[in-house]
Design an enzyme around this catalytic site. Structure first.
Site, PDB file in Angstrom:
ATOM      1  N   TYR A   1       0.718  -1.238   0.066  1.00 45.64           N
ATOM      2  CA  TYR A   1       0.023  -0.067   0.170  1.00 45.64           C
ATOM      3  C   TYR A   1       1.005   1.340  -0.110  1.00 45.64           C
ATOM      4  CZ  TYR A   1      -4.144  -2.965   0.163  1.00 45.64           C
ATOM      5  OH  TYR A   1      -4.970  -3.624  -0.301  1.00 45.64           O
TER       6      TYR A   1
ATOM      7  N   ARG B   1       1.871   2.051  -3.597  1.00 45.98           N
ATOM      8  CA  ARG B   1       0.780   2.614  -4.236  1.00 45.98           C
ATOM      9  C   ARG B   1       0.443   4.124  -3.708  1.00 45.98           C
ATOM     10  NH1 ARG B   1      -4.279  -1.441  -3.539  1.00 45.98           N
ATOM     11  NH2 ARG B   1      -5.274   0.107  -5.166  1.00 45.98           N
TER      12      ARG B   1
ATOM     13  N   ASP C   1      -8.329   5.607  -4.901  1.00 46.86           N
ATOM     14  CA  ASP C   1      -7.591   6.505  -4.950  1.00 46.86           C
ATOM     15  C   ASP C   1      -8.270   7.993  -5.000  1.00 46.86           C
ATOM     16  OD1 ASP C   1      -8.010   5.742  -8.518  1.00 46.86           O
ATOM     17  OD2 ASP C   1      -8.774   7.695  -7.647  1.00 46.86           O
TER      18      ASP C   1
ATOM     19  N   HIS D   1     -14.952   0.717  -1.205  1.00 47.84           N
ATOM     20  CA  HIS D   1     -13.949  -0.101  -0.923  1.00 47.84           C
ATOM     21  C   HIS D   1     -12.726   0.800   0.069  1.00 47.84           C
ATOM     22  CE1 HIS D   1     -14.912  -2.953  -4.574  1.00 47.84           C
ATOM     23  NE2 HIS D   1     -15.450  -2.919  -3.384  1.00 47.84           N
TER      24      HIS D   1
ATOM     25  N   CYS E   1      -7.014   2.060  12.935  1.00 46.73           N
ATOM     26  CA  CYS E   1      -6.528   0.973  13.662  1.00 46.73           C
ATOM     27  C   CYS E   1      -7.527  -0.105  13.648  1.00 46.73           C
ATOM     28  CB  CYS E   1      -6.669   1.663  15.054  1.00 46.73           C
ATOM     29  SG  CYS E   1      -6.206   0.557  16.555  1.00 46.73           S
TER      30      CYS E   1
ATOM     31  N   LEU F   1     -13.552   0.151 -21.765  1.00 40.09           N
ATOM     32  CA  LEU F   1     -12.778  -0.528 -22.933  1.00 40.09           C
ATOM     33  C   LEU F   1     -13.176  -1.605 -23.460  1.00 40.09           C
ATOM     34  CD1 LEU F   1      -8.682  -0.121 -22.328  1.00 40.09           C
ATOM     35  CD2 LEU F   1     -10.297   1.157 -23.877  1.00 40.09           C
ATOM     36  N   GLU F   2     -13.674  -2.499 -22.816  1.00 40.31           N
ATOM     37  CA  GLU F   2     -14.301  -3.970 -23.546  1.00 40.31           C
ATOM     38  C   GLU F   2     -15.324  -4.335 -22.506  1.00 40.31           C
ATOM     39  OE1 GLU F   2     -10.532  -6.118 -22.583  1.00 40.31           O
ATOM     40  OE2 GLU F   2     -10.880  -5.705 -20.567  1.00 40.31           O
TER      41      GLU F   2
HETATM   42  N1  APR Z   1     -11.195   3.556 -20.008  1.00 38.20           N
HETATM   43  C1  APR Z   1     -12.359   2.929 -19.505  1.00 38.20           C
HETATM   44  N2  APR Z   1     -12.096   1.472 -19.204  1.00 38.20           N
HETATM   45  C2  APR Z   1     -10.757   1.213 -19.145  1.00 38.20           C
HETATM   46  C3  APR Z   1      -9.711   1.780 -19.382  1.00 38.20           C
HETATM   47  C4  APR Z   1      -9.758   3.084 -19.979  1.00 38.20           C
HETATM   48  N3  APR Z   1      -9.013   3.933 -20.282  1.00 38.20           N
HETATM   49  N4  APR Z   1      -8.631   1.023 -19.060  1.00 38.20           N
HETATM   50  C5  APR Z   1      -9.179  -0.106 -18.422  1.00 38.20           C
HETATM   51  N5  APR Z   1     -10.467   0.097 -18.631  1.00 38.20           N
HETATM   52  C6  APR Z   1     -11.399  -1.267 -18.225  1.00 38.20           C
HETATM   53  C7  APR Z   1     -10.816  -2.744 -18.295  1.00 38.20           C
HETATM   54  O1  APR Z   1     -11.266  -2.900 -19.707  1.00 38.20           O
HETATM   55  C8  APR Z   1     -11.609  -3.429 -17.186  1.00 38.20           C
HETATM   56  O2  APR Z   1     -12.565  -3.875 -17.973  1.00 38.20           O
HETATM   57  O3  APR Z   1     -11.353  -0.975 -16.619  1.00 38.20           O
HETATM   58  C9  APR Z   1     -11.686  -2.144 -16.103  1.00 38.20           C
HETATM   59  C10 APR Z   1     -10.971  -2.532 -14.976  1.00 38.20           C
HETATM   60  O4  APR Z   1     -11.045  -3.671 -14.452  1.00 38.20           O
HETATM   61  P1  APR Z   1     -10.593  -4.435 -13.160  1.00 38.20           P
HETATM   62  O5  APR Z   1      -9.052  -4.122 -13.223  1.00 38.20           O
HETATM   63  O6  APR Z   1     -10.883  -5.482 -12.489  1.00 38.20           O
HETATM   64  O7  APR Z   1     -10.913  -3.125 -11.792  1.00 38.20           O
HETATM   65  P2  APR Z   1     -12.374  -3.079 -11.378  1.00 38.20           P
HETATM   66  O8  APR Z   1     -13.305  -3.396 -11.938  1.00 38.20           O
HETATM   67  O9  APR Z   1     -12.311  -1.534 -10.771  1.00 38.20           O
HETATM   68  O10 APR Z   1     -11.913  -3.826  -9.789  1.00 38.20           O
HETATM   69  C11 APR Z   1     -12.801  -4.103  -8.906  1.00 38.20           C
HETATM   70  O11 APR Z   1     -11.670  -5.634  -7.556  1.00 38.20           O
HETATM   71  O12 APR Z   1      -9.414  -6.006  -6.831  1.00 38.20           O
HETATM   72  C12 APR Z   1     -10.605  -5.269  -6.592  1.00 38.20           C
HETATM   73  O13 APR Z   1     -10.885  -3.889  -4.717  1.00 38.20           O
HETATM   74  C13 APR Z   1     -10.311  -4.053  -6.168  1.00 38.20           C
HETATM   75  O14 APR Z   1     -11.954  -2.168  -6.580  1.00 38.20           O
HETATM   76  C14 APR Z   1     -11.411  -3.262  -7.042  1.00 38.20           C
HETATM   77  C15 APR Z   1     -12.351  -4.322  -7.540  1.00 38.20           C
END
Ligand code: APR
Length: 265
Positions: free
Chosen positions: A81, A84, A119, A134, A142, A237-238
């Site tokens: 952490y 980060r 963040d 989260h 603490c 993105l996907e």
């Molecule tokens: N614009 C939009 N979407 C994007 C971009 C972008 N520039 N870059 C990446 N992405 C998308 C990816 O395609 C993916 O589907 O963002 C998503 C990120 O997915 P994760 O990495 O799984 O993040 P998240 O869904 O926020 O994870 C949820 O999981 O690990 C725990 O606590 C952690 O809060 C987190 C939770």
């Protein structure tokens, strides 16, 4: 052979490049629920979790993001952490964060901004009411006493001993929600989801619950206030794992699509 379907037909979302969709028309009286994930911070240079080269490719979740991992090796967790925290100090909000701050100016209390991100980029982008379900990276709490989480951007990487609470001597931990722990503010989050006219998720893979299931609640429950079903939109993105729960999946970068997503009437 008899054909059958296994329950209510859930429409497949309209999915395609975000630029192919018309802007979302909004009235200033509309209630909008926005859920953001790591994807909204990606263009600011913050690593996501499950993309290629994401955080969970470099670290074992069970070692750095569970209460058991912290009990086993608090120094390893604090190092994760602290790295980060150091990284977050160098990044800036992108146009997607700023666009949501402008939406808050237009809608006021009509916008409920819920983020899975720890963040502070929504706040740095101008948003004043952000629900961090989260927790927050730059806060510490603490393990033992009831003192509230406090602002703390320190990086505890050199301390040999676990960092101790000066009030009760308990161990200090990052004020983030780990796997196996209950996200924060779920009552107010569910209430806002049920009451919204539009539900928008930005940049989340739909892999983690309960966040990923919020939208599916709306598929079967019209708003008690209007009797209508909320419109559900994904922007990322996907296609996310929960794509079937959305009316539309608008594909592309948040920083490029969000600034022109809304047409306020
Ligand atoms: N614009 C939009 N979407 C994007 C971009 C972008 N520039 N870059 C990446 N992405 C998308 C990816 O395609 C993916 O589907 O963002 C998503 C990120 O997915 P994760 O990495 O799984 O993040 P998240 O869904 O926020 O994870 C949820 O999981 O690990 C725990 O606590 C952690 O809060 C987190 C939770």
């Amino acid at each position: 052979m008899a054909s059958y379907h296994s329950g209510p037909m859930i429409p497949i979302p309209r999915a395609g490049p975000g630029r192919d969709f018309a802007p979302l028309e909004l009235r200033r009286t509309d209630r909008v629920f926005v859920l953001t994930g790591a994807g909204i911070s990606a263009e600011s240079g913050v690593a996501t979790f499950r993309d290629a080269n994401g955080l969970w490719e470099k670290h074992r979740v069970e070692d750095v993001a569970t209460p058991e991992g912290f009990a086993r090796d608090p120094r390893l967790v604090w190092r994760f952490y602290s790295e980060r925290r150091a990284q977050i100090a160098k990044v800036r909000p992108n146009p997607a964060h700023v666009a949501l701050a402008k939406l808050e100016e237009a809608l006021g209390d009509g916008l409920f901004l819920c983020t899975q991100n720890v963040d502070p980029l929504h706040e740095l982008g101008g948003s004043r009411r952000v629900h961090h379900m989260h927790g927050e990276l730059c806060k510490t709490r603490c393990e033992r006493c009831a003192r509230p989480a406090f602002d703390d951007a320190r990086q505890y990487v050199d301390s040999e001993e676990p960092v101790r609470c000066e009030l009760c001597g308990g161990r200090l931990r990052p004020a983030v929600v780990w796997f196996g722990e209950i996200p924060l503010g779920m009552d107010s989050i569910f209430a806002a989801v049920q009451d919204c006219d539009l539900f928008l998720t930005v940049g989340s893979s739909g892999a983690v619950h309960p966040a990923a299931a919020l939208v599916s609640h709306l598929r079967n429950h019209p708003s008690p206030r209007t009797g209508r079903y909320a419109r559900t939109i994904y922007l990322g993105l996907e296609r996310p794992e929960n794509a079937h729960s959305f009316d539309e999946c608008r594909l592309g970068k948040a920083g490029e699509l969000l600034p022109s997503l809304f047409a306020l009437r």
